[in-house]
Design an enzyme around this catalytic site. Structure first.
Site, short mmCIF file in Angstrom:
data_model
loop_
_atom_site.label_atom_id
_atom_site.label_comp_id
_atom_site.label_asym_id
_atom_site.label_seq_id
_atom_site.Cartn_x
_atom_site.Cartn_y
_atom_site.Cartn_z
N ALA A 49 -26.82 11.17 -3.04
CA ALA A 49 -27.45 10.02 -2.38
C ALA A 49 -27.37 8.78 -3.28
CB ALA A 49 -28.90 10.34 -2.06
N ASP A 52 -23.76 7.55 -3.42
CA ASP A 52 -23.44 6.81 -2.19
C ASP A 52 -24.08 5.43 -2.21
OD1 ASP A 52 -21.92 8.87 -1.22
OD2 ASP A 52 -23.55 9.75 -0.04
N SER A 97 -10.43 10.27 0.79
CA SER A 97 -11.86 10.55 0.93
C SER A 97 -12.29 10.12 2.34
CB SER A 97 -12.56 9.73 -0.15
OG SER A 97 -13.91 9.95 -0.11
N LEU A 98 -13.57 10.18 2.61
CA LEU A 98 -14.06 9.78 3.93
C LEU A 98 -15.12 8.70 3.78
CD1 LEU A 98 -14.61 13.30 5.53
CD2 LEU A 98 -12.96 11.60 6.31
N GLU A 131 -17.25 18.39 13.23
CA GLU A 131 -17.23 19.67 12.52
C GLU A 131 -18.03 19.56 11.23
OE1 GLU A 131 -13.06 18.60 12.09
OE2 GLU A 131 -13.07 19.64 10.16
N LYS A 133 -19.13 19.29 7.46
CA LYS A 133 -18.49 18.82 6.23
C LYS A 133 -18.84 19.84 5.15
CE LYS A 133 -18.01 14.73 3.30
NZ LYS A 133 -18.14 15.37 2.01
N ASP A 135 -19.26 21.61 1.69
CA ASP A 135 -19.52 21.09 0.35
C ASP A 135 -18.82 21.97 -0.69
OD1 ASP A 135 -20.45 19.47 -1.61
OD2 ASP A 135 -22.55 20.08 -1.47
N ARG A 154 -7.36 17.87 -5.32
CA ARG A 154 -7.20 16.48 -4.93
C ARG A 154 -6.91 15.57 -6.13
NH1 ARG A 154 -11.76 13.13 -1.69
NH2 ARG A 154 -12.91 13.39 -3.62
N TYR A 241 -8.91 22.30 7.54
CA TYR A 241 -9.36 21.29 8.49
C TYR A 241 -8.41 20.09 8.60
CZ TYR A 241 -11.32 19.51 4.08
OH TYR A 241 -11.49 19.10 2.77
N LYS A 305 -13.78 13.00 13.85
CA LYS A 305 -12.39 12.54 13.78
C LYS A 305 -11.92 12.18 15.18
CE LYS A 305 -11.60 15.77 10.00
NZ LYS A 305 -11.16 17.11 9.63
N LYS A 329 -23.54 11.97 6.88
CA LYS A 329 -24.17 12.77 5.83
C LYS A 329 -25.59 13.20 6.21
CE LYS A 329 -21.47 12.67 2.10
NZ LYS A 329 -22.01 12.12 0.92
N CYS A 434 -55.17 42.75 -5.70
CA CYS A 434 -54.04 42.33 -6.52
C CYS A 434 -52.82 43.19 -6.17
CB CYS A 434 -54.39 42.50 -8.00
SG CYS A 434 -52.97 42.25 -9.08
N CYS A 437 -51.96 45.54 -9.39
CA CYS A 437 -52.79 46.63 -9.92
C CYS A 437 -53.83 47.13 -8.93
CB CYS A 437 -53.49 46.19 -11.21
SG CYS A 437 -54.78 44.97 -10.94
N CYS A 452 -57.03 38.03 -9.62
CA CYS A 452 -57.15 39.47 -9.83
C CYS A 452 -58.25 39.70 -10.86
CB CYS A 452 -55.81 39.99 -10.35
SG CYS A 452 -55.93 41.62 -11.12
N CYS A 458 -54.28 45.05 -15.46
CA CYS A 458 -53.28 44.55 -14.50
C CYS A 458 -51.98 44.29 -15.26
CB CYS A 458 -53.77 43.26 -13.85
SG CYS A 458 -52.51 42.50 -12.82
S1 IVH Z 1 -11.23 15.57 6.60
C1 IVH Z 1 -8.36 12.00 5.32
N1 IVH Z 1 -12.93 17.44 7.16
O1 IVH Z 1 -15.03 15.76 2.25
C2 IVH Z 1 -9.60 12.78 5.01
N2 IVH Z 1 -12.91 16.59 4.95
O2 IVH Z 1 -15.95 13.16 1.36
C3 IVH Z 1 -9.44 14.18 5.39
N3 IVH Z 1 -14.52 17.70 3.49
O3 IVH Z 1 -12.12 14.90 0.53
C4 IVH Z 1 -10.67 14.93 5.11
N4 IVH Z 1 -15.30 19.10 4.96
O4 IVH Z 1 -12.91 17.36 0.46
C5 IVH Z 1 -12.47 16.62 6.21
N5 IVH Z 1 -14.34 19.15 7.80
C6 IVH Z 1 -13.88 18.33 6.86
C7 IVH Z 1 -14.38 18.35 5.57
C8 IVH Z 1 -13.88 17.45 4.64
C9 IVH Z 1 -15.37 18.70 3.70
C10 IVH Z 1 -14.41 17.00 2.21
C11 IVH Z 1 -13.00 16.77 1.74
C12 IVH Z 1 -12.93 15.27 1.59
C13 IVH Z 1 -14.35 14.91 1.37
C14 IVH Z 1 -14.64 13.47 1.67
#
Ligand code: IVH
Length: 711
Positions: A49, A52, A97-98, A131, A133, A135, A154, A241, A305, A329, A434, A437, A452, A458
């Site tokens: 958090a 971000d 990344s996303l 879907e 995400k 971790d 990556r 994915y 997506k 998130k 307890c 005992c 107790c 005990c």
């Molecule tokens: S799609 C072009 N789908 O989250 C980006 N990423 O914070 C394609 N991640 O680097 C990623 N679950 O490591 C996608 N269902 C999911 C995911 C996912 C986890 C991770 C992935 C990415 C990171 C971004």
């Protein structure tokens, strides 16, 4: 440690160009360090958090001062450079990344921005996939003619680490594919289930190996092993994915492509669903959030997506994130999970503490499977005054409960969702016996805690008392910690503190026996006996604290020791005060800081037959040193309030404080009318000014040293 300037607290709108530039530099450093800690060291130092939040702050400043954007801007970075030790692999297609969404409004905005970019009307059909995400850590798998030839992490998005050998040990990752395109790069997440994580940490603890903070770190640490055999022994999993380079398309939709990957033998997430707009997306998010506690692996949000791959390709990418996807998130630091049971733990003073056994859940980056439920009233939904908490909702086994962690403190159960209560859930009945005992567990008036009454019979109390006895502020016996106490107690070698001092007499010739135990050799056994002998002579205050009498903490033990001076005087006084009245009792409660509750507890410990007998057995084997009150009669600062400020050059602050206290002074942190003396070193600021205003005597360090010289 990064230095923090005041610009970090200013609103982005309030920053001058100069402050903005300073703040962008700071954020670049902080975020780069956080990236390295997270990706290269597998040891996050910022919560997700907070990370971000800082990234958003950086982006907001860059939006206001575009000309100040740095060449090393965190907005252009994905992950961290690869750690040394692995070969490097340049990704054909960058691993990105996303972007993040944190609210339903952000999701609606994501849809609006896509429509705007594509020129689609607000009511035109637009399908998304949603879907979980996962971790874990992302991995790219390269298949040529259906054979796995390369696996890469990556890294910084452009260049990753070659973990091909390690990836081959993951059972979810097929070595060969039938019917796949000639070239196929499958991307997905490597992760570890909660159950496997717990088992791994248990094994690591047993072997004295590294214990992981959470499943993500465990997965990353396990995949990035230079010895693939270590990876093989770690149960990693993989969800596919996404994809990178392809010699031919898998499908014309995201959902179709995922189905195709599943048909090729990859694990894909069963909670992936098609949604026809933001309302359906957030509804699916809510469903996934509800299922989260029972998934058995960590997820930190939901990824949306655009389903149509032609639209994905039109939308393309920003510098590090696709325009066609976003991660919604979950809020941090709080998590909902299932309460699987309530255990009652018995502490040193007999307190029965309810502990929530939870379906493991990650809260702020740490897997939590136990949390405190405080006491029986808390479970019922009332506070110590009998007033309702949580709107009076009680907590039952089977409930969905909210767990939170603030800093490093023990996780707590904060709330309960009774709408999700299983039909058969029954109110928790707090035991009146307890669990360790079987003695009655009683709750005295005004005490929130049920206790107790078994005392040393005990086993739970006995072990906790022994652990306290050997602890640092008490007898501080080297080589005897909680683990050894548990071992010796379980084997019947020690049942009470006195037994520690007869251990060598009873088993010493039998070092042989100790040697045969796990973790012991002749050297460590001899060292333990020597450490015990060294504590046979003990200051009175340590002995009093070590007895573990309820309400008698370290500071109180010191006061009591100073007041009575010797063991003989103390025990005599305790006997005389037994009736809790008369001169001895009055003398006891006259001690500064002593209340009737502590005094009653102290007298009670000496009056209770079994406890007194146990104390007597202990004391017989000890040499107790007298507590001597420092003679402060000649001290010029006795009874005075002293404040230290500025830099002390000849002693540390701690030393100066201890010295002043020994001379009978009270050391305070702030200057007020009550201050008698200020000792000001170089750099003294507002405190010196205030002291001057109040006409308080002020000395420099040399003046102070002169004042107390020879005392
Ligand atoms: S799609 C072009 N789908 O989250 C980006 N990423 O914070 C394609 N991640 O680097 C990623 N679950 O490591 C996608 N269902 C999911 C995911 C996912 C986890 C991770 C992935 C990415 C990171 C971004």
């Amino acid at each position: 440690m990064t230095s923090y300037s005041t610009t970090m607290d200013l609103d982005v709108d309030a920053l001058s160009a100069e402050q903005a530039s300073e703040e962008l530099a700071r954020l670049a450093t902080v975020l780069a360090e956080a990236n390295t800690d997270y990706h290269t060291e597998d040891a996050p130092t910022l919560s997700d958090a907070e990370y971000d939040r800082l990234k958003r702050r950086n982006a907001a400043i860059e939006a206001r001062f575009a000309e100040l954007k740095r060449p090393d801007s965190p907005s252009d970075q994905v992950g961290a450079p690869v750690a040394s030790g692995f070969g490097k692999i340049t990704h054909d297609v960058r691993m990105l990344s996303l972007g993040n969404a944190f609210s339903d409004e952000d999701v609606a905005e994501f849809d609006v921005s896509i429509r705007k970019y594509l020129g689609l009307a607000s009511d035109a059909a637009l399908t998304y996939t949603a879907e979980p995400k996962i971790d874990g850590l992302s991995l790219s798998l390269r298949y040529e003619k259906g054979v796995l030839v390369q696996a890469a992490t990556r890294g910084d998005g452009a260049v990753g680490e070659d973990v091909t050998q390690n990836a081959r040990t993951v059972s979810d990752i097929p070595h060969t594919l039938t019917g796949a395109p000639d070239l196929l790069e499958v991307r997905g997440e490597v992760y570890m289930s909660h159950a496997d994580f717990e088992a791994l940490n248990a094994r690591q603890t047993e072997r004295g190996g590294k214990v992981f903070a959470n499943p993500r770190n465990a997965a990353a640490g396990s995949l990035r092993q230079l010895d693939a055999e270590i990876t093989r022994a770690r149960p990693l999993r993989f969800f596919a994915y996404a994809w990178g380079s392809l010699s031919e398309p898998l499908s014309d939709t995201q959902s179709g492509a995922i189905d195709a990957l599943a048909k090729l033998g990859f694990s894909t997430n069963p909670l992936t669903e098609k949604c026809d707009g933001p309302d359906a997306m957030v509804a699916h998010y809510a469903r996934i959030a509800e299922l989260r506690p029972d998934l058995g692996y960590d997820i930190d949000g939901v990824v949306y997506k655009v389903d149509d791959l032609a639209l994905q390709s039109r939308l393309g990418f920003r510098s590090t994130t696709p325009r066609w996807a976003i991660a919604h998130k979950f809020p941090a630091e709080l998590a909902w999970t299932r309460l699987e049971g309530i255990d009652i733990q018995v502490g040193r003073t007999g307190a029965l503490s309810p502990v929530a056994r939870l379906a493991p859940v990650t809260v702020g980056g740490v897997v939590v499977s136990n949390a405190t439920l405080h006491n029986e009233d808390y479970i019922k939904g009332v506070d110590s005054k009998g007033e309702e908490i949580r709107g009076g909702k009680d907590i039952r086994v089977g409930d969905l409960v909210q767990v939170y962690r603030a800093g490093d403190v023990i996780p707590k159960v904060a709330d309960v969702d009774i709408a999700k209560r299983p039909e058969n859930a029954t109110a928790f009945i707090f035991p009146h016996q307890c669990p360790e005992c079987g003695s009655d567990a009683v709750r005295e008036e005004g005490d929130a805690v049920r206790r107790c009454s078994g005392g040393m019979i005990c086993p739970a109390q006995a072990v906790e008392k022994l652990k306290h006895f050997v602890s640092r502020a008490a007898f501080d016996i080297d080589g005897m910690g909680a683990k050894q106490v548990e071992q010796f107690y379980a084997d019947g070698w020690i049942a009470e503190p006195a037994d520690i001092f007869t251990l060598q007499a009873r088993y010493g010739s039998g070092i042989q026996q100790l040697k045969n135990r796990e973790g012991w050799g002749e050297k460590s056994a001899n060292a333990l006996f020597a450490a015990i002998e060294a504590k046979r002579t003990i200051p009175l205050a340590r002995l009093i604290f070590g007895l573990g009498i309820r309400h008698v903490g370290e500071a109180s033990a010191n006061m009591i020791a100073l007041h009575y001076g010797t063991w003989a005087a103390l025990s005599e006084a305790m006997d005389a005060a037994r009736a809790q009245e008369g001169a001895a009792w009055d003398d006891l409660i006259s001690i500064d800081g002593m209340g009737a509750i502590m005094a009653g507890s102290l007298v009670g410990a000496f009056a209770q037959e079994a406890e007194r007998a146990s104390i007597t057995r202990l004391v017989e084997g000890l040499e107790i040193t007298e507590a001597v009150r420092a003679d402060t009669s000649g001290s010029p600062v006795a009874g005075k309030t002293v404040v230290f400020t500025g830099t002390l050059e000849k002693m540390t602050r701690a030393e100066a404080k201890a010295r002043a206290e020994r001379l009978g002074a009270k050391v305070s942190g702030s200057v007020s009318a009550k201050t008698d003396l200020l000792v000001a070193g170089p750099g003294a600021g507002s405190k010196a000014k205030k002291a001057a205003e109040l006409g308080i005597e002020t000395l420099d360090e040399d003046g102070w040293i002169k004042l107390i010289a020879g005392l």
